[in-house]
Design a protein around this motif. Structure first.
Motif, PDB file in Angstrom:
ATOM      1  N   ASP A 125       0.848  -1.186   0.000  1.00 58.31           N
ATOM      2  CA  ASP A 125       0.000   0.000   0.000  1.00 58.31           C
ATOM      3  C   ASP A 125       0.889   1.245   0.000  1.00 58.31           C
ATOM      4  OD1 ASP A 125      -2.528   1.397   2.251  1.00 58.31           O
ATOM      5  OD2 ASP A 125      -2.394   1.398   0.061  1.00 58.31           O
ATOM      6  N   LEU A 126       0.446   2.297  -0.726  1.00 58.41           N
ATOM      7  CA  LEU A 126       1.275   3.529  -0.806  1.00 58.41           C
ATOM      8  C   LEU A 126       2.720   3.126  -1.097  1.00 58.41           C
ATOM      9  CD1 LEU A 126      -0.279   5.482   2.213  1.00 58.41           C
ATOM     10  CD2 LEU A 126      -0.765   5.794  -0.226  1.00 58.41           C
ATOM     11  N   PHE A 127       2.939   2.486  -2.212  1.00 59.49           N
ATOM     12  CA  PHE A 127       4.215   1.861  -2.576  1.00 59.49           C
ATOM     13  C   PHE A 127       5.398   2.788  -2.277  1.00 59.49           C
ATOM     14  CE2 PHE A 127       6.136  -1.723  -4.587  1.00 59.49           C
ATOM     15  CZ  PHE A 127       7.355  -1.260  -5.058  1.00 59.49           C
ATOM     16  N   HIS A 128       6.420   2.255  -1.621  1.00 63.04           N
ATOM     17  CA  HIS A 128       7.551   3.103  -1.240  1.00 63.04           C
ATOM     18  C   HIS A 128       8.871   2.358  -1.430  1.00 63.04           C
ATOM     19  CE1 HIS A 128       7.835   0.771   2.439  1.00 63.04           C
ATOM     20  NE2 HIS A 128       6.578   1.056   2.726  1.00 63.04           N
ATOM     21  N   ILE A 129       9.957   3.068  -1.147  1.00 65.21           N
ATOM     22  CA  ILE A 129      11.304   2.557  -1.433  1.00 65.21           C
ATOM     23  C   ILE A 129      11.612   1.282  -0.651  1.00 65.21           C
ATOM     24  CG2 ILE A 129      12.435   4.000   0.312  1.00 65.21           C
ATOM     25  CD1 ILE A 129      13.789   3.047  -3.224  1.00 65.21           C
ATOM     26  N   PHE A 150      -8.624  -9.571   2.035  1.00 68.63           N
ATOM     27  CA  PHE A 150      -7.642 -10.246   2.905  1.00 68.63           C
ATOM     28  C   PHE A 150      -7.020  -9.243   3.864  1.00 68.63           C
ATOM     29  CE2 PHE A 150      -5.022 -13.176   4.763  1.00 68.63           C
ATOM     30  CZ  PHE A 150      -3.669 -13.070   4.461  1.00 68.63           C
ATOM     31  N   ASN A 151      -6.807  -8.018   3.398  1.00 64.58           N
ATOM     32  CA  ASN A 151      -6.247  -7.023   4.323  1.00 64.58           C
ATOM     33  C   ASN A 151      -7.192  -6.760   5.481  1.00 64.58           C
ATOM     34  OD1 ASN A 151      -3.551  -6.038   3.704  1.00 64.58           O
ATOM     35  ND2 ASN A 151      -4.420  -5.591   1.711  1.00 64.58           N
ATOM     36  N   ALA A 152      -8.492  -6.843   5.213  1.00 62.94           N
ATOM     37  CA  ALA A 152      -9.466  -6.697   6.319  1.00 62.94           C
ATOM     38  C   ALA A 152      -9.257  -7.833   7.324  1.00 62.94           C
ATOM     39  CB  ALA A 152     -10.880  -6.717   5.748  1.00 62.94           C
ATOM     40  N   VAL A 153      -9.000  -9.033   6.791  1.00 61.88           N
ATOM     41  CA  VAL A 153      -8.709 -10.193   7.674  1.00 61.88           C
ATOM     42  C   VAL A 153      -7.424  -9.929   8.476  1.00 61.88           C
ATOM     43  CG1 VAL A 153      -8.008 -12.632   7.673  1.00 61.88           C
ATOM     44  CG2 VAL A 153      -9.870 -11.857   6.163  1.00 61.88           C
ATOM     45  N   LYS A 154      -6.421  -9.302   7.788  1.00 64.56           N
ATOM     46  CA  LYS A 154      -5.144  -9.015   8.465  1.00 64.56           C
ATOM     47  C   LYS A 154      -5.293  -7.835   9.431  1.00 64.56           C
ATOM     48  CE  LYS A 154      -2.261  -8.533   4.838  1.00 64.56           C
ATOM     49  NZ  LYS A 154      -1.060  -8.519   3.992  1.00 64.56           N
ATOM     50  N   GLY A 155      -6.470  -7.195   9.396  1.00 65.10           N
ATOM     51  CA  GLY A 155      -6.664  -6.029  10.267  1.00 65.10           C
ATOM     52  C   GLY A 155      -5.922  -4.815   9.765  1.00 65.10           C
ATOM     53  N   LYS A 156      -5.617  -4.812   8.459  1.00 61.97           N
ATOM     54  CA  LYS A 156      -4.893  -3.682   7.853  1.00 61.97           C
ATOM     55  C   LYS A 156      -5.858  -2.875   6.992  1.00 61.97           C
ATOM     56  CE  LYS A 156      -0.412  -3.749   6.613  1.00 61.97           C
ATOM     57  NZ  LYS A 156       0.890  -4.131   6.032  1.00 61.97           N
ATOM     58  N   ARG A 157      -5.898  -1.567   7.267  1.00 61.64           N
ATOM     59  CA  ARG A 157      -6.694  -0.679   6.404  1.00 61.64           C
ATOM     60  C   ARG A 157      -5.800  -0.240   5.258  1.00 61.64           C
ATOM     61  NH1 ARG A 157      -6.805   4.514   6.957  1.00 61.64           N
ATOM     62  NH2 ARG A 157      -5.786   4.406   9.000  1.00 61.64           N
ATOM     63  N   THR A 158      -6.272  -0.325   4.023  1.00 56.92           N
ATOM     64  CA  THR A 158      -5.428   0.115   2.901  1.00 56.92           C
ATOM     65  C   THR A 158      -5.983   1.424   2.342  1.00 56.92           C
ATOM     66  OG1 THR A 158      -6.767  -1.249   1.428  1.00 56.92           O
ATOM     67  CG2 THR A 158      -4.669  -2.186   2.176  1.00 56.92           C
ATOM     68  N   THR A 159      -5.077   2.236   1.828  1.00 52.12           N
ATOM     69  CA  THR A 159      -5.459   3.502   1.196  1.00 52.12           C
ATOM     70  C   THR A 159      -5.723   3.288  -0.290  1.00 52.12           C
ATOM     71  OG1 THR A 159      -4.107   4.693   2.794  1.00 52.12           O
ATOM     72  CG2 THR A 159      -4.659   5.858   0.747  1.00 52.12           C
ATOM     73  N   PRO A 195      -3.414 -12.537  -6.799  1.00 53.24           N
ATOM     74  CA  PRO A 195      -4.058 -12.095  -5.554  1.00 53.24           C
ATOM     75  C   PRO A 195      -3.724 -13.022  -4.382  1.00 53.24           C
ATOM     76  CG  PRO A 195      -5.682 -13.031  -7.061  1.00 53.24           C
ATOM     77  CD  PRO A 195      -4.374 -13.018  -7.786  1.00 53.24           C
ATOM     78  N   GLU A 196      -3.469 -12.404  -3.240  1.00 50.18           N
ATOM     79  CA  GLU A 196      -3.335 -13.168  -1.997  1.00 50.18           C
ATOM     80  C   GLU A 196      -4.642 -12.986  -1.242  1.00 50.18           C
ATOM     81  OE1 GLU A 196      -0.780 -11.643   1.102  1.00 50.18           O
ATOM     82  OE2 GLU A 196      -0.437 -13.646   1.878  1.00 50.18           O
ATOM     83  N   ASP A 197      -5.407 -14.093  -1.150  1.00 51.10           N
ATOM     84  CA  ASP A 197      -6.737 -14.022  -0.528  1.00 51.10           C
ATOM     85  C   ASP A 197      -6.773 -14.512   0.899  1.00 51.10           C
ATOM     86  OD1 ASP A 197      -7.541 -15.294  -3.660  1.00 51.10           O
ATOM     87  OD2 ASP A 197      -8.207 -13.311  -2.979  1.00 51.10           O
ATOM     88  N   ASN A 198      -5.749 -15.308   1.290  1.00 52.74           N
ATOM     89  CA  ASN A 198      -5.807 -15.910   2.632  1.00 52.74           C
ATOM     90  C   ASN A 198      -4.402 -16.291   3.086  1.00 52.74           C
ATOM     91  OD1 ASN A 198      -5.251 -18.909   1.979  1.00 52.74           O
ATOM     92  ND2 ASN A 198      -6.791 -18.297   0.478  1.00 52.74           N
ATOM     93  N   TRP A 199      -4.300 -16.649   4.372  1.00 50.65           N
ATOM     94  CA  TRP A 199      -2.990 -17.027   4.929  1.00 50.65           C
ATOM     95  C   TRP A 199      -2.496 -18.371   4.378  1.00 50.65           C
ATOM     96  CZ3 TRP A 199      -0.238 -13.446   6.959  1.00 50.65           C
ATOM     97  CH2 TRP A 199      -0.807 -12.425   7.748  1.00 50.65           C
ATOM     98  N   ASP A 200      -3.425 -19.203   3.899  1.00 49.64           N
ATOM     99  CA  ASP A 200      -3.081 -20.609   3.684  1.00 49.64           C
ATOM    100  C   ASP A 200      -2.787 -20.997   2.238  1.00 49.64           C
ATOM    101  OD1 ASP A 200      -5.698 -21.031   6.036  1.00 49.64           O
ATOM    102  OD2 ASP A 200      -3.525 -21.038   6.457  1.00 49.64           O
ATOM    103  N   GLN A 201      -2.661 -20.001   1.355  1.00 45.01           N
ATOM    104  CA  GLN A 201      -2.488 -20.364  -0.057  1.00 45.01           C
ATOM    105  C   GLN A 201      -1.022 -20.512  -0.476  1.00 45.01           C
ATOM    106  OE1 GLN A 201      -4.288 -16.411  -1.229  1.00 45.01           O
ATOM    107  NE2 GLN A 201      -2.826 -16.624  -2.916  1.00 45.01           N
ATOM    108  N   LYS A 202      -0.100 -20.177   0.421  1.00 46.26           N
ATOM    109  CA  LYS A 202       1.315 -20.107   0.025  1.00 46.26           C
ATOM    110  C   LYS A 202       1.849 -21.445  -0.496  1.00 46.26           C
ATOM    111  CE  LYS A 202       2.512 -16.215   2.994  1.00 46.26           C
ATOM    112  NZ  LYS A 202       1.160 -15.934   3.537  1.00 46.26           N
TER     113      LYS A 202
END
Ligand code: C2G
Length: 139
Positions: A12-16, A41-50, A71-78
């Protein structure tokens, strides 16, 4: 050998810090594939994205060091993703150190040092700061 590296993130807000990590991961192999966390998934991670997923994924996909984005949809797809892409290396920044060691039975797991003093949270806070009030009237 066509050595494939895989990683995941919100970007999110891509940076260096993101760019340095992806660049260093790409240097570990011949191709880099990136799982970008969906908004759900970010909602699941408890992360608000801009920035919405579609734009975060487009930015990461446009990087010369990135060969594919998914897309990464869940913790278990890796584990499934590693098999799907035939990844040889799984890498993350070292704020995740130890968290994904269980994947060590199917690929090399590496944690690279985070870039200090830059974070999405800090950028978001700076952007939110009220600008210095300047007198709108002409002098
Ligand atoms: N990162 C970094 N230096 C920073 C900030 C982030 O090296 N200053 C790295 C993180 O360690 C991570 C990657 O950049 O490997 C993406 O960071 P985030 O977008 O914050 O991703 P995160 O929320 O950690 O999601 O399943 C894994 C998760 O999806 C990772």
């Amino acid at each position: 050998m066509n050595k494939i590296v895989i990683t995941y993130g919100t970007f999110d807000l891509f940076h260096i810090g993101h760019l340095k990590l992806l660049t260093r991961l790409r240097a570990l192999g011949d191709r880099l594939v990136v799982g970008v966390s969906t908004d759900e998934f970010n909602a699941v991670k408890g992360k608000r994205t801009t920035i919405p997923y579609i734009d975060r994924a487009a930015i990461v996909a446009a990087l010369s060091v990135v060969d594919a984005v998914f897309p990464e949809d869940n913790w278990d797809q890796k584990r499934t993703d590693i098999a799907r892409f035939g990844a040889h290396v799984f890498g993350m920044g070292d704020d995740w150190k130890g968290r994904f060691d269980d994947l060590g039975d199917i690929c090399e797991v590496v944690y690279l040092p985070r870039t200090p003093d830059v974070s999405t949270t800090e950028i978001r806070a700076q952007v939110r700061k009220p600008s210095l009030q300047t007198d709108p009237s002409p002098c």
